[in-house]
Design an enzyme around this catalytic site. Structure first.
Site, PDB file in Angstrom:
ATOM      1  N   LYS A  33       0.839  -1.207   0.000  1.00 43.43           N
ATOM      2  CA  LYS A  33       0.000   0.000   0.000  1.00 43.43           C
ATOM      3  C   LYS A  33       0.872   1.254   0.000  1.00 43.43           C
ATOM      4  CE  LYS A  33      -2.257  -1.057   3.820  1.00 43.43           C
ATOM      5  NZ  LYS A  33      -1.689  -2.381   4.180  1.00 43.43           N
ATOM      6  N   ARG A 108      -9.355   0.826   9.086  1.00 46.87           N
ATOM      7  CA  ARG A 108      -8.944  -0.541   9.384  1.00 46.87           C
ATOM      8  C   ARG A 108      -9.965  -1.299  10.210  1.00 46.87           C
ATOM      9  NH1 ARG A 108      -3.023   0.311   8.921  1.00 46.87           N
ATOM     10  NH2 ARG A 108      -1.856  -1.548   9.411  1.00 46.87           N
ATOM     11  N   ARG A 146      11.638  -6.271   4.495  1.00 44.19           N
ATOM     12  CA  ARG A 146      11.424  -4.836   4.224  1.00 44.19           C
ATOM     13  C   ARG A 146      12.441  -3.959   4.948  1.00 44.19           C
ATOM     14  NH1 ARG A 146       5.461  -2.438   4.558  1.00 44.19           N
ATOM     15  NH2 ARG A 146       5.510  -3.068   6.740  1.00 44.19           N
ATOM     16  N   ARG A 179      11.516  -1.656  10.329  1.00 47.41           N
ATOM     17  CA  ARG A 179      10.505  -1.283  11.322  1.00 47.41           C
ATOM     18  C   ARG A 179      10.486  -2.286  12.458  1.00 47.41           C
ATOM     19  NH1 ARG A 179       4.981  -0.156   8.133  1.00 47.41           N
ATOM     20  NH2 ARG A 179       4.221  -1.316   9.938  1.00 47.41           N
ATOM     21  N   ARG A 190      -0.394  -9.052  13.404  1.00 47.58           N
ATOM     22  CA  ARG A 190      -0.974  -8.038  12.504  1.00 47.58           C
ATOM     23  C   ARG A 190      -1.935  -8.714  11.521  1.00 47.58           C
ATOM     24  NH1 ARG A 190       4.403  -5.457  10.455  1.00 47.58           N
ATOM     25  NH2 ARG A 190       3.148  -4.075   9.190  1.00 47.58           N
TER      26      ARG A 190
END
Ligand code: AMP
Length: 239
Positions: A33, A108, A146, A179, A190
Site C-alpha cells: 500500500k 482498518r 522490508r 521497522r 498483525r
C-alpha cells in the site's frame, strides 16, 4: 512498463482537470500500500495519508498519542478507533487534500469506515477503494525483508526489491532501517488483526461499489498502472 508510461502521461495531463478525489488503498500488511501510494503521489500530486506513518511520527516525537500507541503497535494490534480518527480528522483538514488524497492503512475497522463514510458524505466526489491482494507466504517474505530509508522513506525489500548497495538507500545513501514491527512474530498478530477487523472493511467497500481488487504480486510499475487505470475507470461513474 509501456502502459505505465501511457497512464503516467494521462496522469500528468489529468493533473489540471482530473481530480482523483479520496482514494482508499486497502489490503493486508505488506501488500505494498505504501509503495503504491508513493507512485500515485508522484503521478497526481495529491498527498499520501498513512495512519501508520503518522502514528510512528507521534511515537518518535513522544507525543501523548505516541505514548498511548507505542506498545499497541509493537504488539501488532490496532490502536483504538477514537485516537486514529482524531489524528485523521486533523490531517484531512490540511489544505493539500483539496483535489484528493490517498488513504493508506485507514480505515482498518468497520467503526473507522463508518466514521469516514460520515465525513465524506458531504464531499462532492465519493470515495473509490482499491484492494491489493498478495498471498500469505509472499507477505511474510516481504515483511521480514522490508527496509526503509529514514531520510526519503523509500521502501526496499532484500528479497524482491533490494537497494543497489546492501543496506544503503539508492537515493540518499543513508543506512536503511527495519521497522520494529516487521518481524515474523508481530506479522502474525498483525495478520490476525487484519483478518478479524480489516477484512470486513474490504467487504464493506466492495458492497458499496466503486471498488476493485488488483493483483499485488507483480512488478511495482505494473501494479501502479493497474491502480491508475482502475481509479480512472471508477471515477468515470462518479460525476
Ligand atoms: P502500518 O504502517 O499501516 O502497517 O501500521 C502500523 C501499525 O500502526 C499497525 O499495526 C497498527 O498498530 C497501527 N495503525 C496504523 N493504522 C491504523 C488504523 N487505521 N487503526 C488502528 N491502528 C492503526
Amino acid at each position: 512498463m509501456a502502459s505505465l508510461t501511457i497512464s503516467a502521461e494521462r496522469g500528468r495531463v489529468a493533473e489540471t482537470d482530473f481530480a482523483p478525489g479520496p482514494i482508499l488503498l486497502l489490503g493486508a500488511p505488506g501488500v505494498g500500500k505504501g509503495t503504491q501510494a508513493k507512485e500515485l503521489v508522484k503521478l497526481w500530486g495529491i498527498p499520501q495519508i498513512s495512519t501508520g506513518d503518522l502514528l510512528r511520527a507521534n511515537v518518535a516525537q513522544g507525543t501523548p498519542l505516541g505514548k498511548a500507541a507505542k506498545e499497541i503497535m509493537a504488539r501488532g494490534e490496532l490502536v483504538p478507533d477514537s485516537l486514529v480518527e482524531e489524528m485523521a480528522e486533523q490531517r484531512l483538514h490540511e489544505p493539500d487534500t483539496e483535489k484528493g488524497y490517498i488513504l493508506d492503512g485507514f480505515p482498518r475497522t468497520l467503526g473507522q469506515a463508518a466514521w469516514l463514510d460520515g465525513k465524506l458524505a458531504a464531499e462532492s466526489l465519493p470515495v473509490v477503494a482499491v484492494s491489493i491482494h498478495v498471498d500469505y507466504n509472499q507477505l511474510l517474505r516481504r515483511i521480514t525483508g522490508r527496509q526503509n530509508c529514514p531520510v526519503c522513506q523509500t521502501i526496499y525489500n532484500v528479497f524482491v526489491n533490494p537497494p543497489r548497495r546492501e543496506g544503503l538507500c539508492d537515493v540518499e545513501g543513508a543506512g536503511l532501517v527495519q521497522r520494529a514491527d516487521d518481524t515474523e512474530e508481530v506479522f502474525k498478530e498483525r495478520m490476525r488483526a487484519y483478518e478479524a477487523l480489516t477484512a470486513p472493511v474490504v467487504e464493506h467497500y466492495r458492497s458499496l461499489g466503486r471498488f476493485a481488487e488488483v493483483d499485488g504480486d507483480r512488478p511495482i510499475a505494473e501494479i501502479a498502472a493497474s491502480i491508475v487505470a482502475t481509479v480512472e475507470r471508477l471515477r468515470e461513474g462518479s460525476s
